[in-house]
Design an enzyme around this catalytic site. Structure first.
Site, short mmCIF file in Angstrom:
data_model
loop_
_atom_site.label_atom_id
_atom_site.label_comp_id
_atom_site.label_asym_id
_atom_site.label_seq_id
_atom_site.Cartn_x
_atom_site.Cartn_y
_atom_site.Cartn_z
CB CYS A 88 -0.90 -0.06 1.22
SG CYS A 88 -1.21 1.48 2.04
CD GLU A 89 -0.11 5.21 -4.08
OE1 GLU A 89 0.64 4.75 -4.96
OE2 GLU A 89 -0.95 6.09 -4.30
CG HIS A 90 -2.41 5.62 1.00
ND1 HIS A 90 -3.50 4.91 0.56
CD2 HIS A 90 -2.25 6.64 0.13
CE1 HIS A 90 -4.00 5.49 -0.51
NE2 HIS A 90 -3.25 6.54 -0.80
CG HIS A 91 -0.73 3.03 5.85
ND1 HIS A 91 -1.90 2.98 5.11
CD2 HIS A 91 -0.97 3.89 6.88
CE1 HIS A 91 -2.81 3.77 5.68
NE2 HIS A 91 -2.27 4.33 6.75
CD GLN A 129 -8.26 -4.29 -3.63
OE1 GLN A 129 -7.93 -4.30 -2.45
NE2 GLN A 129 -9.38 -4.80 -4.07
CG HIS A 157 -5.85 -3.19 1.82
ND1 HIS A 157 -5.22 -2.30 1.00
CD2 HIS A 157 -6.73 -3.85 1.04
CE1 HIS A 157 -5.71 -2.41 -0.23
NE2 HIS A 157 -6.63 -3.34 -0.22
CB CYS A 159 -2.40 -0.16 6.23
SG CYS A 159 -3.42 -0.11 4.76
ZN LIG Z 1 -2.61 1.62 3.70
#
Ligand SMILES: [Zn+2]
Length: 197
Positions: A88-91, A129, A157, A159
């Protein structure tokens, strides 16, 4: 999955020492003792893992879709349960699950194992995703020029499981449709009912 094992992210390989250094710094900043035995090799291990899980950056996904010509088959082709692992590119936390691809050829078909490699090339990066789903659809649309494509991706996910909403086991499902699948709800239903079998 076969194939991408041969690939590593060359930027990671070329910057190994710096990445190891920064991983070690993060360990210190979260309050760890980087001299304790269990952590001595961690910066090097994380870096080797990055070589693999970010190997997609060294591959153009269009190149892995081997195209063969088959004028006969113009019926729905489905490849389901393609397992993927992504970050995941956010976390920068893992998410993983299965991708399901359906398309209606118009003269060109893709080798079944090549579809798995396509999913792999797209997912071994920092991703979301939704983008994995639309990129699979767009690249197949571009390379095979089929009459239609539908992609469904399921993902769990970490995260979301490990922090925040804390709902272990919950799945996110995303879909993308191109061509005939956009206009025909019958086709979408056929694809979805075949996925359930
Ligand atoms: Zn994430």
């Amino acid at each position: 999955m076969a194939g991408m094992k041969d690939y590593v992210n060359s930027k990671v390989s070329n910057n190994r020492e710096q990445i190891e250094f920064h991983v070690k710094e993060i360990l210190k900043l979260i309050g760890e003792n980087v001299e304790r035995e269990g952590l001595l090799e961690t910066p090097a291990r994380v870096t080797r893992m990055y070589e693999e899980i970010f190997a997609g950056y060294d591959v153009d996904p269009r190149d892995v879709v081997g195209v063969t010509f088959d004028e006969q088959h113009e019926e729905l082709v489905i490849v389901k349960d393609i397992v993927y692992y992504s970050q995941c590119e956010h976390h920068m936390a893992p998410f993983f699950g299965k991708a399901h691809i359906g398309y209606i050829p118009s003269g060109k078909i893709a080798g079944l194992s090549k579809l798995a490699r396509l999913v792999e090339a797209i997912s071994r990066r920092l991703q979301v995703q939704e983008r994995i789903t639309s990129q699979i659809a767009d690249i197949l649309d571009e390379v095979l020029k089929p009459n239609g494509v539908m992609v469904v991706v399921e993902g769990e996910h970490l995260c979301m499981c490990a922090r925040g909403v804390k709902k272990p086991g919950s799945k996110t499902v995303t879909s993308a449709v191109r061509g005939d699948f956009r206009t025909s709800s019958a086709l979408r239903s056929e694809f979805l009912s075949l996925l359930k079998q």
